[in-house]
Design a protein around this motif. Structure first.
Motif, PDB file in Angstrom:
ATOM      1  N   TYR A  87      -8.372   0.326   4.622  1.00  0.00           N
ATOM      2  CA  TYR A  87      -8.164  -0.414   3.377  1.00  0.00           C
ATOM      3  C   TYR A  87      -6.691  -0.432   3.018  1.00  0.00           C
ATOM      4  O   TYR A  87      -5.966   0.525   3.295  1.00  0.00           O
ATOM      5  N   ILE A  88      -6.260  -1.492   2.342  1.00  0.00           N
ATOM      6  CA  ILE A  88      -4.978  -1.485   1.648  1.00  0.00           C
ATOM      7  C   ILE A  88      -5.298  -1.016   0.237  1.00  0.00           C
ATOM      8  O   ILE A  88      -6.157  -1.591  -0.432  1.00  0.00           O
ATOM      9  N   ALA A  89      -4.633   0.063  -0.188  1.00  0.00           N
ATOM     10  CA  ALA A  89      -4.958   0.663  -1.480  1.00  0.00           C
ATOM     11  C   ALA A  89      -3.690   1.095  -2.197  1.00  0.00           C
ATOM     12  O   ALA A  89      -2.631   1.257  -1.584  1.00  0.00           O
ATOM     13  N   GLN A  90      -3.833   1.296  -3.484  1.00  0.00           N
ATOM     14  CA  GLN A  90      -2.735   1.857  -4.261  1.00  0.00           C
ATOM     15  C   GLN A  90      -2.619   3.343  -3.935  1.00  0.00           C
ATOM     16  O   GLN A  90      -3.561   3.948  -3.419  1.00  0.00           O
ATOM     17  N   PRO A  91      -1.476   3.967  -4.222  1.00  0.00           N
ATOM     18  CA  PRO A  91      -1.213   5.327  -3.767  1.00  0.00           C
ATOM     19  C   PRO A  91      -2.254   6.385  -4.143  1.00  0.00           C
ATOM     20  O   PRO A  91      -2.605   7.205  -3.312  1.00  0.00           O
TER      21      PRO A  91
ATOM     22  N   LEU B 292      -2.036   2.454   3.476  1.00  0.00           N
ATOM     23  CA  LEU B 292      -3.172   2.222   4.346  1.00  0.00           C
ATOM     24  C   LEU B 292      -4.083   3.428   4.216  1.00  0.00           C
ATOM     25  O   LEU B 292      -3.677   4.553   4.492  1.00  0.00           O
ATOM     26  N   ALA B 293      -5.304   3.191   3.759  1.00  0.00           N
ATOM     27  CA  ALA B 293      -6.284   4.277   3.608  1.00  0.00           C
ATOM     28  C   ALA B 293      -7.343   4.108   4.688  1.00  0.00           C
ATOM     29  O   ALA B 293      -8.004   3.070   4.743  1.00  0.00           O
ATOM     30  N   ILE B 294      -7.476   5.100   5.545  1.00  0.00           N
ATOM     31  CA  ILE B 294      -8.500   5.060   6.590  1.00  0.00           C
ATOM     32  C   ILE B 294      -9.538   6.107   6.237  1.00  0.00           C
ATOM     33  O   ILE B 294      -9.221   7.283   6.067  1.00  0.00           O
TER      34      ILE B 294
END
Length: 90
Positions: free
Chosen positions: A23-27, A11-13
């Motif tokens: 966002y849902i994001a890759q690492p 989870l990227a805020i």
């Protein structure tokens, strides 16, 4: 989200202009990230408890997407058209 392993997502805020977006994001990248939700930055700055609830809600939403109860495909929060006041693209 079905084509990605849940273990390889985060989870990227991010603060983006007038908004805080999750966002849902890759690492290690935002390339291909999927927007989950946004909230006005001013609301979070004036109420830290609201900011914490937003983060918690986005974590729950991410779990729901990852478990397959809902799938987000090509979500575009800004449909084509003239810029709108407060729009991050304006």
């Amino acid at each position: 989200m079905s084509n990605q392993s849940a273990h390889s997502l985060r989870l990227a805020i991010r603060t983006e202009g007038l908004w805080i977006s999750a966002y849902i994001a890759q690492p290690n990248t935002m390339i291909g990230a999927t927007l989950l939700g946004s909230i006005r930055r001013a609301a979070c700055e004036s109420d830290r408890a609201l900011a914490a609830r937003f983060t918690s809600l986005m974590q729950d939403a991410m779990r729901t997407v990852i478990t397959g109860d809902v799938e987000l495909i090509g979500v575009n929060p800004y449909p084509p058209g003239p810029p709108v006041e407060g729009n991050r693209d304006a």
